[in-house]
Design an enzyme around this catalytic site. Structure first.
Site, short mmCIF file in Angstrom:
data_model
loop_
_atom_site.label_atom_id
_atom_site.label_comp_id
_atom_site.label_asym_id
_atom_site.label_seq_id
_atom_site.Cartn_x
_atom_site.Cartn_y
_atom_site.Cartn_z
CB CYS A 141 -0.91 -0.01 1.22
SG CYS A 141 -1.92 1.48 1.40
CB CYS A 185 -0.07 2.21 5.74
SG CYS A 185 -0.92 0.71 5.18
CB CYS A 231 -4.88 -0.63 2.63
SG CYS A 231 -3.62 -0.98 3.86
CB CYS A 266 -3.91 3.21 5.87
SG CYS A 266 -3.80 2.95 4.08
CB CYS A 309 -9.11 -3.97 -11.47
SG CYS A 309 -8.72 -2.87 -12.82
#
Length: 147
Positions: free
Chosen positions: A65, A68, A113, A116, A136
């Protein structure tokens, strides 16, 4: 965000219970992220198809991510979907949460995510075996960490 996907992964994993939330102020997110990443991760925007430098990333490693650094996908799960966005057939177990999105008038599964809450993209049922899923992903919402 509601459901944690129960997919298995080959890399070391944490369960959903061990992913500690990261809660930052809007001002802190703006300081941490590029304007494009901020719009995607924090306001569920979508980058233009074909614009991600990660489309042609084929090295071994991990996609994390951009907000984070939580591991989201291994390079073994990446494939070329022909859609113009980085695509994966499975996430790292417990590191993605989903919710239903009605923004275009029909229900879609949006994923974020687990740490976060950053918007990553949408999951579709037109991916390769063995899962049949296509995650995607907005490339600007990811960073690649080579193995």
């Amino acid at each position: 965000m509601s459901t944690v996907l129960g997919c298995s992964a080959q890399a070391p994993q944490a369960s959903a219970e061990t992913v500690n939330p990261l809660n930052l102020s809007d001002a802190e997110w703006k300081r941490r992220l590029s304007p494009d990443a901020y719009n995607v991760l924090r306001h569920e925007a979508t980058e233009r198809p074909g614009s991600s430098r990660l489309l042609d990333e084929h090295r071994k490693g991990t996609f994390v991510c951009a907000g984070c650094d939580l591991d989201l996908f291994t390079s073994d799960a990446k494939y070329d979907s022909g859609t113009g966005w980085p695509s994966f057939w499975k996430p790292i177990s417990g590191h993605i949460k989903t919710k239903t999105d009605y923004k275009i008038g029909v229900p879609r599964t949006e994923y974020h995510c687990a740490r976060c809450g950053g918007h990553q993209g949408h999951v579709f049922d037109d991916g390769p075996r063995p899962t049949g899923k296509r995650y995607c992903n907005n490339g600007v919402a990811l960073k690649f960490i080579p193995a």
